[in-house]
Design a protein around this motif. Structure first.
Motif, PDB file in Angstrom:
ATOM      1  N   LEU A  71       0.827  -1.213   0.000  1.00 29.35           N
ATOM      2  CA  LEU A  71       0.000   0.000   0.000  1.00 29.35           C
ATOM      3  C   LEU A  71       0.860   1.262   0.000  1.00 29.35           C
ATOM      4  CD1 LEU A  71      -3.042  -0.502   2.402  1.00 29.35           C
ATOM      5  CD2 LEU A  71      -3.068  -0.064  -0.038  1.00 29.35           C
ATOM      6  N   LYS A  72       1.906   1.234   0.797  1.00 28.24           N
ATOM      7  CA  LYS A  72       2.804   2.397   0.900  1.00 28.24           C
ATOM      8  C   LYS A  72       3.524   2.638  -0.427  1.00 28.24           C
ATOM      9  CE  LYS A  72       5.068   5.286   3.663  1.00 28.24           C
ATOM     10  NZ  LYS A  72       4.473   6.267   4.511  1.00 28.24           N
ATOM     11  N   THR A  73       4.034   1.583  -1.017  1.00 29.35           N
ATOM     12  CA  THR A  73       4.816   1.691  -2.245  1.00 29.35           C
ATOM     13  C   THR A  73       3.960   2.072  -3.445  1.00 29.35           C
ATOM     14  OG1 THR A  73       6.334   0.022  -1.406  1.00 29.35           O
ATOM     15  CG2 THR A  73       6.412   0.462  -3.764  1.00 29.35           C
ATOM     16  N   ASN A  74       2.829   1.399  -3.625  1.00 30.57           N
ATOM     17  CA  ASN A  74       2.034   1.586  -4.837  1.00 30.57           C
ATOM     18  C   ASN A  74       0.941   2.643  -4.736  1.00 30.57           C
ATOM     19  OD1 ASN A  74       3.490  -0.340  -6.267  1.00 30.57           O
ATOM     20  ND2 ASN A  74       2.226  -1.999  -5.483  1.00 30.57           N
ATOM     21  N   HIS A  75       0.489   2.952  -3.508  1.00 31.56           N
ATOM     22  CA  HIS A  75      -0.636   3.873  -3.375  1.00 31.56           C
ATOM     23  C   HIS A  75      -0.367   5.040  -2.430  1.00 31.56           C
ATOM     24  CE1 HIS A  75      -3.121   1.145  -5.682  1.00 31.56           C
ATOM     25  NE2 HIS A  75      -2.707   0.150  -4.911  1.00 31.56           N
ATOM     26  N   GLY A  76       0.789   5.062  -1.782  1.00 32.72           N
ATOM     27  CA  GLY A  76       1.116   6.153  -0.878  1.00 32.72           C
ATOM     28  C   GLY A  76       0.273   6.177   0.387  1.00 32.72           C
ATOM     29  N   LEU A  77      -0.270   5.022   0.769  1.00 34.44           N
ATOM     30  CA  LEU A  77      -1.096   4.932   1.969  1.00 34.44           C
ATOM     31  C   LEU A  77      -0.329   4.243   3.087  1.00 34.44           C
ATOM     32  CD1 LEU A  77      -4.558   3.779   0.536  1.00 34.44           C
ATOM     33  CD2 LEU A  77      -3.893   6.070   1.261  1.00 34.44           C
ATOM     34  N   SER A  78      -0.497   4.763   4.276  1.00 34.61           N
ATOM     35  CA  SER A  78       0.059   4.132   5.468  1.00 34.61           C
ATOM     36  C   SER A  78      -1.118   3.528   6.233  1.00 34.61           C
ATOM     37  CB  SER A  78       0.773   5.176   6.315  1.00 34.61           C
ATOM     38  OG  SER A  78       1.321   4.583   7.458  1.00 34.61           O
ATOM     39  N   ILE A  79      -0.962   2.295   6.713  1.00 33.27           N
ATOM     40  CA  ILE A  79      -2.073   1.607   7.364  1.00 33.27           C
ATOM     41  C   ILE A  79      -1.586   0.904   8.628  1.00 33.27           C
ATOM     42  CG2 ILE A  79      -1.787  -0.498   5.997  1.00 33.27           C
ATOM     43  CD1 ILE A  79      -4.870  -0.762   5.984  1.00 33.27           C
ATOM     44  N   GLY A  80      -2.450   0.815   9.608  1.00 40.33           N
ATOM     45  CA  GLY A  80      -2.135   0.124  10.853  1.00 40.33           C
ATOM     46  C   GLY A  80      -3.315   0.213  11.807  1.00 40.33           C
ATOM     47  N   ALA A  81      -3.183  -0.430  12.935  1.00 36.20           N
ATOM     48  CA  ALA A  81      -4.243  -0.383  13.939  1.00 36.20           C
ATOM     49  C   ALA A  81      -4.249   0.978  14.618  1.00 36.20           C
ATOM     50  CB  ALA A  81      -4.032  -1.485  14.977  1.00 36.20           C
ATOM     51  N   ALA A  82      -5.455   1.483  14.898  1.00 35.50           N
ATOM     52  CA  ALA A  82      -5.590   2.749  15.621  1.00 35.50           C
ATOM     53  C   ALA A  82      -5.470   2.453  17.108  1.00 35.50           C
ATOM     54  CB  ALA A  82      -6.928   3.394  15.303  1.00 35.50           C
ATOM     55  N   ARG A  83      -4.486   3.031  17.748  1.00 36.46           N
ATOM     56  CA  ARG A  83      -4.250   2.751  19.166  1.00 36.46           C
ATOM     57  C   ARG A  83      -4.848   3.825  20.076  1.00 36.46           C
ATOM     58  NH1 ARG A  83      -2.010  -1.490  17.838  1.00 36.46           N
ATOM     59  NH2 ARG A  83      -0.063  -1.858  16.804  1.00 36.46           N
ATOM     60  N   GLU A  84      -4.809   5.087  19.636  1.00 32.72           N
ATOM     61  CA  GLU A  84      -5.378   6.175  20.430  1.00 32.72           C
ATOM     62  C   GLU A  84      -6.154   7.085  19.474  1.00 32.72           C
ATOM     63  OE1 GLU A  84      -1.766   7.492  18.592  1.00 32.72           O
ATOM     64  OE2 GLU A  84      -1.949   5.905  20.058  1.00 32.72           O
ATOM     65  N   PRO A  85      -7.100   7.855  19.996  1.00 40.40           N
ATOM     66  CA  PRO A  85      -7.887   8.734  19.119  1.00 40.40           C
ATOM     67  C   PRO A  85      -7.010   9.805  18.464  1.00 40.40           C
ATOM     68  CG  PRO A  85      -8.847   8.617  21.339  1.00 40.40           C
ATOM     69  CD  PRO A  85      -7.532   7.909  21.382  1.00 40.40           C
ATOM     70  N   LEU A  86      -7.409  10.200  17.304  1.00 40.44           N
ATOM     71  CA  LEU A  86      -6.709  11.264  16.594  1.00 40.44           C
ATOM     72  C   LEU A  86      -7.100  12.621  17.176  1.00 40.44           C
ATOM     73  CD1 LEU A  86      -7.196   9.966  12.961  1.00 40.44           C
ATOM     74  CD2 LEU A  86      -5.000  10.289  14.097  1.00 40.44           C
ATOM     75  N   PRO A  87      -6.166  13.584  17.174  1.00 41.23           N
ATOM     76  CA  PRO A  87      -6.521  14.923  17.663  1.00 41.23           C
ATOM     77  C   PRO A  87      -7.448  15.629  16.676  1.00 41.23           C
ATOM     78  CG  PRO A  87      -4.324  14.925  16.735  1.00 41.23           C
ATOM     79  CD  PRO A  87      -4.791  13.489  16.734  1.00 41.23           C
ATOM     80  N   ALA A  88      -8.113  16.655  17.140  1.00 46.02           N
ATOM     81  CA  ALA A  88      -8.981  17.441  16.261  1.00 46.02           C
ATOM     82  C   ALA A  88      -8.137  18.068  15.149  1.00 46.02           C
ATOM     83  CB  ALA A  88      -9.690  18.527  17.056  1.00 46.02           C
ATOM     84  N   SER A  89      -8.697  18.111  13.963  1.00 44.80           N
ATOM     85  CA  SER A  89      -7.961  18.634  12.814  1.00 44.80           C
ATOM     86  C   SER A  89      -8.107  20.140  12.714  1.00 44.80           C
ATOM     87  CB  SER A  89      -8.467  17.985  11.530  1.00 44.80           C
ATOM     88  OG  SER A  89      -7.681  18.392  10.446  1.00 44.80           O
TER      89      SER A  89
END
Length: 180
Positions: A71-89
């Motif tokens: 995914l990283k090489t061909n599509h520029g996407l990083s993927i993994g399990a979400a461990r903590e909530p994301l901050p407000a954008s």
């Protein structure tokens, strides 16, 4: 202040007419081309992200690293399990909101898109298979800065319109001035 000379009135009339024409043209381009293309691109990216999240969850943990690399090489996407909530954008990029709508539609529940301490990456937590999968992509994936492109285009059009109006006004009024 209304111009007193025939040249000034002609230049003003031509300038206003050309600016209105350019404004109308930009509006039509935005409404009929730019907005539909951005929605289609957001829907395509959302489909890839949701499918990737669902695939990642179903893969045996031992093969996930290869999938992540692919995914990283061909599509520029990083993927993994979400461990903590994301901050407000803090990003107000229009495409972000279009992508959020497409992700929400595909995932069946709200999926906000966030920036983190690194503003060059966008992240989304996508529910899949009873888990939350975090997918990220670089801002460069979604292209150039629209405000800068629009400002450059509007400035170029304004200068060209003004020069054209002055040229046409001079060309139209010079024979009349000589006749007078």
């Amino acid at each position: 202040v209304k111009p007193r000379t025939l040249f000034g009135r002609t230049a003003l009339t031509l300038g206003v007419a050309l600016v209105l024409l350019q404004t109308l043209a930009l509006g039509i381009i935005a409404w009929q081309i730019t907005f539909p293309l951005s929605q289609r691109a957001a829907d395509d990216l959302a489909a890839l992200m949701v499918l990737s999240a669902r695939t990642w969850v179903e893969l045996p943990p031992i093969t996930r690293a290869d999938f992540e690399h692919e995914l990283k090489t061909n599509h520029g996407l990083s993927i993994g399990a979400a461990r903590e909530p994301l901050p407000a954008s803090t990003s107000y990029l229009r495409y972000r909101f279009v992508l959020e709508a497409a992700l929400t539609q595909r995932a069946g529940q709200p999926v906000p898109v966030h920036t983190t301490a690194d503003p060059t990456w966008y992240w989304a937590d996508i529910p899949a298979g009873g888990q939350t999968v975090r997918l990220g992509f670089a801002r460069e994936r979604i292209g150039v800065s629209p405000p800068a492109a629009i400002a450059l285009l509007v400035t170029a059009i304004a200068v060209l319109t003004l020069l054209t109006a002055l040229f046409l006004a001079r060309r139209l009024t010079r024979p009349l001035a000589q006749l007078a």
